[in-house]
Design a protein around this motif. Structure first.
Motif, PDB file in Angstrom:
ATOM      1  N   LEU A  24       0.827  -1.209   0.000  1.00 34.99           N
ATOM      2  CA  LEU A  24       0.000   0.000   0.000  1.00 34.99           C
ATOM      3  C   LEU A  24       0.860   1.257   0.000  1.00 34.99           C
ATOM      4  CD1 LEU A  24      -2.785  -0.831   2.604  1.00 34.99           C
ATOM      5  CD2 LEU A  24      -3.084  -0.532   0.146  1.00 34.99           C
ATOM      6  N   TYR A  25       1.828   1.269   0.894  1.00 34.61           N
ATOM      7  CA  TYR A  25       2.702   2.424   1.026  1.00 34.61           C
ATOM      8  C   TYR A  25       3.463   2.689  -0.273  1.00 34.61           C
ATOM      9  CZ  TYR A  25       6.445   5.380   2.831  1.00 34.61           C
ATOM     10  OH  TYR A  25       7.332   6.402   3.038  1.00 34.61           O
ATOM     11  N   ARG A  26       4.003   1.645  -0.858  1.00 29.72           N
ATOM     12  CA  ARG A  26       4.763   1.793  -2.108  1.00 29.72           C
ATOM     13  C   ARG A  26       3.851   2.265  -3.247  1.00 29.72           C
ATOM     14  NH1 ARG A  26       8.075  -2.865  -5.386  1.00 29.72           N
ATOM     15  NH2 ARG A  26       8.794  -1.488  -7.024  1.00 29.72           N
ATOM     16  N   ALA A  27       2.657   1.697  -3.346  1.00 34.93           N
ATOM     17  CA  ALA A  27       1.719   2.099  -4.396  1.00 34.93           C
ATOM     18  C   ALA A  27       1.319   3.564  -4.233  1.00 34.93           C
ATOM     19  CB  ALA A  27       0.484   1.210  -4.363  1.00 34.93           C
ATOM     20  N   LEU A  28       1.140   3.994  -3.000  1.00 35.47           N
ATOM     21  CA  LEU A  28       0.804   5.395  -2.729  1.00 35.47           C
ATOM     22  C   LEU A  28       1.958   6.303  -3.128  1.00 35.47           C
ATOM     23  CD1 LEU A  28      -1.092   7.508  -1.402  1.00 35.47           C
ATOM     24  CD2 LEU A  28       0.061   6.994   0.760  1.00 35.47           C
ATOM     25  N   ARG A  29       3.146   5.974  -2.680  1.00 40.36           N
ATOM     26  CA  ARG A  29       4.319   6.819  -2.933  1.00 40.36           C
ATOM     27  C   ARG A  29       4.739   6.825  -4.398  1.00 40.36           C
ATOM     28  NH1 ARG A  29       3.845  10.280   0.569  1.00 40.36           N
ATOM     29  NH2 ARG A  29       4.160   9.632   2.689  1.00 40.36           N
ATOM     30  N   GLN A  30       4.613   5.696  -5.073  1.00 39.80           N
ATOM     31  CA  GLN A  30       5.070   5.601  -6.459  1.00 39.80           C
ATOM     32  C   GLN A  30       3.928   5.750  -7.460  1.00 39.80           C
ATOM     33  OE1 GLN A  30       7.386   2.017  -6.799  1.00 39.80           O
ATOM     34  NE2 GLN A  30       8.984   2.799  -5.456  1.00 39.80           N
ATOM     35  N   VAL A  31       2.746   6.064  -6.979  1.00 38.44           N
ATOM     36  CA  VAL A  31       1.559   6.259  -7.822  1.00 38.44           C
ATOM     37  C   VAL A  31       1.380   5.078  -8.777  1.00 38.44           C
ATOM     38  CG1 VAL A  31       0.276   7.921  -9.204  1.00 38.44           C
ATOM     39  CG2 VAL A  31       2.052   8.740  -7.673  1.00 38.44           C
ATOM     40  N   GLN A  32       1.258   3.900  -8.172  1.00 37.03           N
ATOM     41  CA  GLN A  32       1.035   2.675  -8.932  1.00 37.03           C
ATOM     42  C   GLN A  32      -0.387   2.185  -8.675  1.00 37.03           C
ATOM     43  OE1 GLN A  32       4.597   0.478  -7.320  1.00 37.03           O
ATOM     44  NE2 GLN A  32       4.648  -0.191  -9.450  1.00 37.03           N
ATOM     45  N   MET A  33      -1.011   1.632  -9.697  1.00 38.79           N
ATOM     46  CA  MET A  33      -2.338   1.052  -9.529  1.00 38.79           C
ATOM     47  C   MET A  33      -2.262  -0.255  -8.763  1.00 38.79           C
ATOM     48  SD  MET A  33      -4.867   1.493 -12.752  1.00 38.79           S
ATOM     49  CE  MET A  33      -3.735   1.394 -14.104  1.00 38.79           C
ATOM     50  N   LEU A  34      -3.274  -0.478  -7.921  1.00 40.24           N
ATOM     51  CA  LEU A  34      -3.399  -1.739  -7.204  1.00 40.24           C
ATOM     52  C   LEU A  34      -4.718  -2.390  -7.563  1.00 40.24           C
ATOM     53  CD1 LEU A  34      -2.291  -1.294  -3.474  1.00 40.24           C
ATOM     54  CD2 LEU A  34      -1.084  -2.431  -5.310  1.00 40.24           C
ATOM     55  N   GLN A  35      -4.714  -3.702  -7.499  1.00 39.08           N
ATOM     56  CA  GLN A  35      -5.927  -4.506  -7.625  1.00 39.08           C
ATOM     57  C   GLN A  35      -6.204  -5.081  -6.239  1.00 39.08           C
ATOM     58  OE1 GLN A  35      -6.407  -7.510 -10.866  1.00 39.08           O
ATOM     59  NE2 GLN A  35      -6.253  -8.903  -9.135  1.00 39.08           N
ATOM     60  N   ILE A  36      -7.356  -4.731  -5.679  1.00 42.14           N
ATOM     61  CA  ILE A  36      -7.722  -5.174  -4.342  1.00 42.14           C
ATOM     62  C   ILE A  36      -8.906  -6.135  -4.469  1.00 42.14           C
ATOM     63  CG2 ILE A  36      -8.505  -4.451  -2.046  1.00 42.14           C
ATOM     64  CD1 ILE A  36      -5.830  -3.180  -2.809  1.00 42.14           C
ATOM     65  N   THR A  37      -8.752  -7.355  -3.979  1.00 40.35           N
ATOM     66  CA  THR A  37      -9.856  -8.312  -3.943  1.00 40.35           C
ATOM     67  C   THR A  37     -10.328  -8.429  -2.503  1.00 40.35           C
ATOM     68  OG1 THR A  37      -8.954  -9.563  -5.804  1.00 40.35           O
ATOM     69  CG2 THR A  37     -10.585 -10.689  -4.417  1.00 40.35           C
ATOM     70  N   LEU A  38     -11.620  -8.185  -2.300  1.00 38.94           N
ATOM     71  CA  LEU A  38     -12.202  -8.269  -0.966  1.00 38.94           C
ATOM     72  C   LEU A  38     -12.709  -9.686  -0.695  1.00 38.94           C
ATOM     73  CD1 LEU A  38     -14.225  -4.930  -0.985  1.00 38.94           C
ATOM     74  CD2 LEU A  38     -11.870  -5.331  -0.227  1.00 38.94           C
ATOM     75  N   LYS A  39     -12.974  -9.988   0.550  1.00 36.53           N
ATOM     76  CA  LYS A  39     -13.484 -11.307   0.931  1.00 36.53           C
ATOM     77  C   LYS A  39     -14.831 -11.606   0.270  1.00 36.53           C
ATOM     78  CE  LYS A  39     -10.984 -11.518   5.271  1.00 36.53           C
ATOM     79  NZ  LYS A  39     -11.081 -11.478   6.743  1.00 36.53           N
ATOM     80  N   SER A  40     -15.559 -10.572  -0.127  1.00 31.97           N
ATOM     81  CA  SER A  40     -16.835 -10.742  -0.824  1.00 31.97           C
ATOM     82  C   SER A  40     -16.645 -11.063  -2.306  1.00 31.97           C
ATOM     83  CB  SER A  40     -17.659  -9.454  -0.703  1.00 31.97           C
ATOM     84  OG  SER A  40     -17.006  -8.399  -1.420  1.00 31.97           O
ATOM     85  N   ASN A  41     -15.387 -11.120  -2.772  1.00 32.42           N
ATOM     86  CA  ASN A  41     -14.988 -11.320  -4.169  1.00 32.42           C
ATOM     87  C   ASN A  41     -15.156 -10.076  -5.031  1.00 32.42           C
ATOM     88  OD1 ASN A  41     -13.934 -13.870  -3.898  1.00 32.42           O
ATOM     89  ND2 ASN A  41     -15.858 -14.885  -4.355  1.00 32.42           N
ATOM     90  N   LYS A  42     -15.555  -8.952  -4.440  1.00 30.92           N
ATOM     91  CA  LYS A  42     -15.584  -7.677  -5.145  1.00 30.92           C
ATOM     92  C   LYS A  42     -14.137  -7.266  -5.392  1.00 30.92           C
ATOM     93  CE  LYS A  42     -17.435  -3.736  -6.503  1.00 30.92           C
ATOM     94  NZ  LYS A  42     -18.248  -3.619  -7.684  1.00 30.92           N
ATOM     95  N   VAL A  43     -13.879  -6.675  -6.568  1.00 34.24           N
ATOM     96  CA  VAL A  43     -12.532  -6.248  -6.927  1.00 34.24           C
ATOM     97  C   VAL A  43     -12.560  -4.760  -7.288  1.00 34.24           C
ATOM     98  CG1 VAL A  43     -10.639  -6.506  -8.593  1.00 34.24           C
ATOM     99  CG2 VAL A  43     -11.883  -8.520  -7.789  1.00 34.24           C
ATOM    100  N   TYR A  44     -11.612  -4.020  -6.734  1.00 35.24           N
ATOM    101  CA  TYR A  44     -11.408  -2.620  -7.098  1.00 35.24           C
ATOM    102  C   TYR A  44      -9.999  -2.468  -7.639  1.00 35.24           C
ATOM    103  CZ  TYR A  44     -15.597  -1.416  -4.500  1.00 35.24           C
ATOM    104  OH  TYR A  44     -16.889  -1.333  -4.052  1.00 35.24           O
ATOM    105  N   ILE A  45      -9.876  -1.721  -8.722  1.00 36.92           N
ATOM    106  CA  ILE A  45      -8.582  -1.417  -9.307  1.00 36.92           C
ATOM    107  C   ILE A  45      -8.478   0.098  -9.375  1.00 36.92           C
ATOM    108  CG2 ILE A  45      -7.142  -1.564 -11.373  1.00 36.92           C
ATOM    109  CD1 ILE A  45      -8.633  -4.252 -11.956  1.00 36.92           C
ATOM    110  N   GLY A  46      -7.411   0.630  -8.811  1.00 33.43           N
ATOM    111  CA  GLY A  46      -7.243   2.077  -8.825  1.00 33.43           C
ATOM    112  C   GLY A  46      -6.019   2.495  -8.050  1.00 33.43           C
TER     113      GLY A  46
END
Length: 116
Positions: A2-24
């Motif tokens: 998280l910290y690296r993605a924030l600092r380096q402005v990189q996109m992350l793919q987050i999968t939640l336990k509900s199987n919902k996915v956010y990319i941003g």
């Protein structure tokens, strides 16, 4: 991550336990790299979807790009959009996360379609 993605402005793919996915882009987290210390973080979504419950295949259902452009053309600035559309994610709900490179995703998606 998280910290690296924030600092380096990189996109992350987050999968939640509900199987919902956010990319941003990560908008806010503690200023350290210890995920266990992070109760919540925020993400500015660009894409979202879900993972199939059986084989975990990613299906993207929503692209926010066109909507953001239309809203931004009206009266909103990028900062306004990020403030209004960011999503608060509880750490306890995160099943997995990874860096996201759109061009790599497209290559994998094209390869999977060819093999079917």
């Amino acid at each position: 991550m998280l910290y690296r993605a924030l600092r380096q402005v990189q996109m992350l793919q987050i999968t939640l336990k509900s199987n919902k996915v956010y990319i941003g882009y990560i908008q806010n987290t503690l200023i350290n790299d210890n995920f266990d210390d992070t109760e919540y973080f925020t993400i500015f979504p660009l894409l979202s979807g879900y993972r199939d419950k059986d084989d975990q295949t990613l299906t993207l259902t929503t692209s926010y790009f066109d909507a953001y452009e239309l809203i931004e053309d009206d009266t909103q600035t990028t900062d306004d959009l990020e403030e209004q559309f960011r999503i608060l994610v509880p750490r306890a709900e995160v099943m997995s996360m990874s860096y996201f490179q759109p061009e790599y995703y497209e290559n994998f998606a094209d390869h999977e379609a060819e093999s079917e």
